[in-house]
Design a protein around this motif. Sequence first.
Motif, mmCIF file in Angstrom:
data_model
loop_
_atom_site.group_PDB
_atom_site.id
_atom_site.type_symbol
_atom_site.label_atom_id
_atom_site.label_comp_id
_atom_site.label_asym_id
_atom_site.label_seq_id
_atom_site.Cartn_x
_atom_site.Cartn_y
_atom_site.Cartn_z
ATOM 1 N N GLY A 14 0.844 -1.187 0.000
ATOM 2 C CA GLY A 14 0.000 0.000 0.000
ATOM 3 C C GLY A 14 0.880 1.238 0.000
ATOM 4 N N ALA A 15 0.308 2.395 0.331
ATOM 5 C CA ALA A 15 1.088 3.629 0.375
ATOM 6 C C ALA A 15 2.233 3.468 1.356
ATOM 7 N N GLY A 16 3.434 3.814 0.915
ATOM 8 C CA GLY A 16 4.595 3.682 1.782
ATOM 9 C C GLY A 16 4.932 2.237 2.087
ATOM 10 N N GLY A 17 4.278 1.295 1.390
ATOM 11 C CA GLY A 17 4.630 -0.111 1.544
ATOM 12 C C GLY A 17 3.783 -0.892 2.527
ATOM 13 N N VAL A 18 2.695 -0.274 3.046
ATOM 14 C CA VAL A 18 1.867 -0.954 4.038
ATOM 15 C C VAL A 18 0.403 -0.850 3.628
ATOM 16 N N PRO A 19 -0.400 -1.905 3.826
ATOM 17 C CA PRO A 19 -1.809 -1.838 3.437
ATOM 18 C C PRO A 19 -2.493 -0.619 4.046
ATOM 19 N N ALA A 20 -3.188 0.147 3.202
ATOM 20 C CA ALA A 20 -3.764 1.423 3.632
ATOM 21 C C ALA A 20 -4.802 1.260 4.736
ATOM 22 N N GLY A 21 -5.497 0.140 4.764
ATOM 23 C CA GLY A 21 -6.567 -0.018 5.741
ATOM 24 C C GLY A 21 -6.115 -0.569 7.076
ATOM 25 N N GLU A 22 -4.828 -0.784 7.247
ATOM 26 C CA GLU A 22 -4.361 -1.485 8.441
ATOM 27 C C GLU A 22 -3.984 -0.515 9.554
ATOM 28 N N ALA A 23 -4.610 -0.644 10.681
ATOM 29 C CA ALA A 23 -4.310 0.243 11.808
ATOM 30 C C ALA A 23 -3.511 -0.531 12.848
ATOM 31 N N ALA A 24 -2.896 0.216 13.751
ATOM 32 C CA ALA A 24 -2.124 -0.417 14.812
ATOM 33 C C ALA A 24 -3.074 -1.193 15.713
ATOM 34 N N ALA A 25 -2.852 -2.469 15.823
ATOM 35 C CA ALA A 25 -3.748 -3.275 16.649
ATOM 36 C C ALA A 25 -2.990 -3.772 17.862
ATOM 37 N N HIS A 56 12.131 11.052 -8.799
ATOM 38 C CA HIS A 56 13.199 12.025 -9.026
ATOM 39 C C HIS A 56 14.523 11.309 -9.284
ATOM 40 N N ARG A 57 15.367 11.918 -10.113
ATOM 41 C CA ARG A 57 16.631 11.290 -10.540
ATOM 42 C C ARG A 57 17.562 10.917 -9.376
ATOM 43 N N TRP A 58 17.492 11.651 -8.278
ATOM 44 C CA TRP A 58 18.380 11.333 -7.146
ATOM 45 C C TRP A 58 18.116 9.913 -6.634
ATOM 46 N N PHE A 59 16.871 9.459 -6.773
ATOM 47 C CA PHE A 59 16.485 8.130 -6.271
ATOM 48 C C PHE A 59 16.579 7.043 -7.331
ATOM 49 N N LYS A 60 17.266 7.322 -8.440
ATOM 50 C CA LYS A 60 17.203 6.377 -9.571
ATOM 51 C C LYS A 60 17.690 4.970 -9.224
ATOM 52 N N MET A 61 18.588 4.840 -8.234
ATOM 53 C CA MET A 61 19.090 3.517 -7.853
ATOM 54 C C MET A 61 18.251 2.846 -6.745
ATOM 55 N N VAL A 62 17.209 3.533 -6.268
ATOM 56 C CA VAL A 62 16.436 2.999 -5.137
ATOM 57 C C VAL A 62 15.342 2.043 -5.609
ATOM 58 N N ASP A 63 15.308 0.861 -5.012
ATOM 59 C CA ASP A 63 14.230 -0.100 -5.265
ATOM 60 C C ASP A 63 13.136 0.194 -4.236
ATOM 61 N N TRP A 64 12.102 0.907 -4.657
ATOM 62 C CA TRP A 64 11.074 1.374 -3.716
ATOM 63 C C TRP A 64 10.277 0.236 -3.085
ATOM 64 N N GLU A 65 10.203 -0.906 -3.761
ATOM 65 C CA GLU A 65 9.512 -2.070 -3.167
ATOM 66 C C GLU A 65 10.292 -2.584 -1.956
ATOM 67 N N ALA A 66 11.615 -2.491 -2.041
ATOM 68 C CA ALA A 66 12.484 -3.059 -0.998
ATOM 69 C C ALA A 66 12.580 -2.175 0.243
ATOM 70 N N VAL A 67 12.303 -0.870 0.078
ATOM 71 C CA VAL A 67 12.534 0.068 1.193
ATOM 72 C C VAL A 67 11.715 -0.278 2.440
ATOM 73 N N PRO A 68 10.343 -0.343 2.355
ATOM 74 C CA PRO A 68 9.583 -0.638 3.585
ATOM 75 C C PRO A 68 9.778 -2.053 4.106
ATOM 76 N N LEU A 69 10.346 -2.927 3.278
ATOM 77 C CA LEU A 69 10.651 -4.289 3.741
ATOM 78 C C LEU A 69 12.006 -4.322 4.457
ATOM 79 N N LYS A 70 12.604 -3.140 4.591
ATOM 80 C CA LYS A 70 13.901 -2.970 5.272
ATOM 81 C C LYS A 70 15.004 -3.788 4.618
ATOM 82 N N LYS A 71 14.977 -3.835 3.293
ATOM 83 C CA LYS A 71 15.997 -4.610 2.576
ATOM 84 C C LYS A 71 17.210 -3.768 2.202
#
Length: 348
Positions: A18-29, A290-305
């Motif tokens: 989801g947005a930022g890598g987490v399901p949008a409907g999920e709240a802290a439980a 943006h070009r500064w992030f061209k090497m960033v794998d955005w899928e991997a970021v929230p998975l802490k990879k």
Amino acid sequence: MASSKAKAESGPQKEGKGAGGVPAGEAAANSRNYRLDELDTVATVGTGTFGRVFLVREQKSRAFYALKQMKIADVIRLKQEQHVHNEKEVLSEVNHPFLIRLLWTHHDERFLYMLMDFVAGGELFSYLRSRGRFSNAAGLFYTSEIVCAIEYLHSKLIVYRDLKPENILLDAEGHIRLTDFGFAKKLSDKTWTLCGTPEYLAPEVIQSKGHGRAVDWWALGILVFEMLAGYPPFFDDNPFGIYQKILSGKLDFPRHLDFYVKDLIKKLLVIDRARRLGNMKNGADDVKKHRWFKMVDWEAVPLKKLKPPITPKVSHEGDTSNFDVYPEDDWKKDPAVPPKELEIFKNF
């Protein structure tokens, strides 16, 4: 600062796309109940205008937590009731690997309590000060994780309003946790409250034009500059001098800054928020592309990879060595608050 810095960390969580890598409907439980008399205070790890954050240890589980404790009398005197309620409301609704996690709230006749996971790595601010400035690669890593956190908050219509190095904690591995949600707010439209740290305030906040989530993208531009330069782009000896410089919008970049990061900062620090990167039609996607992030794998970021550039020295779960040492005074000896005033926090 209107609220103390909560030293807390998000525990194991579900991560998705989801947005930022987490399901949008999920709240802290977290439905677990805790008891104050079963939490032993180990040390103070943070102080604020009307609160303190203590490292505590639960007697049964032997687990460590951060307990944010706020004096009700001071919260009322400083007219911070709404900010405290906002903080609880926002933290109760979020669940993301880069945000702190609220486990339990409580109050008695004198204090409000917020129990959170303890983050042992300390503030990003401390590492930035000791190193002077971060390398381009280190700045890129922290910015990538922060972008995911902001994107997630905005997907829930939450404006954070207090992005700065002091409010970014590092966990034991070196990944970020945004903390201190005292200024965060769920927004349907605009808000007019003047709050934040002078160097990080967006022009529309200073001009009292009413502001929204665009202020977080402005603050990101300030933060990226400060991480890579070692100082913020607009500074002065007094707040009014800072405000004048912010409104003039004149940027002086140090020579060593990467071409693409300068371009990113310029696009985030746009006075006209309708043209500010992150606040246009595609939202956070414009920032991520943006070009500064061209090497960033955005899928991997929230998975802490992504590999953190700094691994904090943490010897055990309750290690407080990455935080300042605070005097353990008789802070808790305060008179009880009258029942009429206590009524304000009956649902806390």
